[in-house]
Design an enzyme around this catalytic site. Sequence first.
Site, PDB file in Angstrom:
ATOM      1  N   VAL A  50      -3.532  16.088  56.092  1.00 32.32           N
ATOM      2  CA  VAL A  50      -2.236  16.698  56.363  1.00 32.32           C
ATOM      3  C   VAL A  50      -1.308  16.321  55.217  1.00 32.32           C
ATOM      4  O   VAL A  50      -0.850  15.175  55.141  1.00 32.32           O
ATOM      5  CB  VAL A  50      -1.651  16.216  57.711  1.00 32.32           C
ATOM      6  CG1 VAL A  50      -0.282  16.864  57.965  1.00 32.32           C
ATOM      7  CG2 VAL A  50      -2.602  16.535  58.863  1.00 32.32           C
ATOM      8  N   ASN A  52       2.076  16.644  52.565  1.00 32.38           N
ATOM      9  CA  ASN A  52       3.517  16.641  52.785  1.00 32.38           C
ATOM     10  C   ASN A  52       4.198  16.956  51.458  1.00 32.38           C
ATOM     11  O   ASN A  52       3.696  16.542  50.406  1.00 32.38           O
ATOM     12  CB  ASN A  52       3.933  15.252  53.300  1.00 32.38           C
ATOM     13  CG  ASN A  52       5.347  15.232  53.820  1.00 32.38           C
ATOM     14  OD1 ASN A  52       6.298  15.278  53.057  1.00 32.38           O
ATOM     15  ND2 ASN A  52       5.472  15.163  55.127  1.00 32.38           N
ATOM     16  N   ALA A  53       5.330  17.641  51.517  1.00 33.49           N
ATOM     17  CA  ALA A  53       6.072  17.957  50.300  1.00 33.49           C
ATOM     18  C   ALA A  53       6.450  16.683  49.545  1.00 33.49           C
ATOM     19  O   ALA A  53       6.522  16.676  48.313  1.00 33.49           O
ATOM     20  CB  ALA A  53       7.319  18.774  50.645  1.00 33.49           C
ATOM     21  N   ALA A  54       6.692  15.613  50.282  1.00 29.82           N
ATOM     22  CA  ALA A  54       6.845  14.289  49.676  1.00 29.82           C
ATOM     23  C   ALA A  54       5.435  13.703  49.629  1.00 29.82           C
ATOM     24  O   ALA A  54       4.964  13.116  50.609  1.00 29.82           O
ATOM     25  CB  ALA A  54       7.782  13.426  50.498  1.00 29.82           C
ATOM     26  N   GLU A  62      -9.789  11.023  57.287  1.00 31.63           N
ATOM     27  CA  GLU A  62     -10.337   9.845  57.975  1.00 31.63           C
ATOM     28  C   GLU A  62      -9.251   9.173  58.812  1.00 31.63           C
ATOM     29  O   GLU A  62      -9.506   8.691  59.915  1.00 31.63           O
ATOM     30  CB  GLU A  62     -10.896   8.842  56.960  1.00 31.63           C
ATOM     31  CG  GLU A  62     -12.011   9.393  56.093  1.00 31.63           C
ATOM     32  CD  GLU A  62     -11.490   9.980  54.785  1.00 31.63           C
ATOM     33  OE1 GLU A  62     -10.447  10.676  54.785  1.00 31.63           O
ATOM     34  OE2 GLU A  62     -12.152   9.752  53.758  1.00 31.63           O
TER      35      GLU A  62
HETATM   36 ZN   LIG Z   1      -8.164   8.417  52.366  1.00 40.40          ZN
END
Ligand SMILES: [Zn+2]
Length: 139
Positions: A50, A52-54, A62
């Site tokens: 997932v 993130n823009a940051a 994992e």
């Molecule tokens: Zn990793």
Amino acid sequence: MRAGQPEIDFEALFAAAARVQSLAYAPYSNFKVGAAILADDGAVYPGCNVENAAYPSGSCAEQGAISAMVAGGGRRIAAILVLGDGEALVTPCGACRQRIREFASPETPVAVAGPDGVRQMFSLAELLPASFGPDNLRR
Ligand SMILES: [Zn+2]
């Protein structure tokens, strides 16, 4: 494998990882990763990356699978499979090797897969030798 541990079905782990790999949120790298854990309770817990823009706020597949396992009541990793695309082996990153270590023994199998299936099997000790783990903090 020790007695009392679930039978490891790597095809089932691959199928679970492939399903969530397609759902991964990776709009920046476009590099989708899926992972699946067989836990001590016999359940399979998948996770995907997932982003993130940051960028540093993103999380690995994992990591997601471990969170799902803990939230689902699993406490030990009997086996884990990581699935990524491309020619190179998509092994767990350094931080994830340590995350896996928290819930796994050095002998725990780590299957590294590509779209064609499992490409290479490792033990966790091969990926993270001489590791620091929960035993270090037990008195
Ligand atoms: Zn990793």
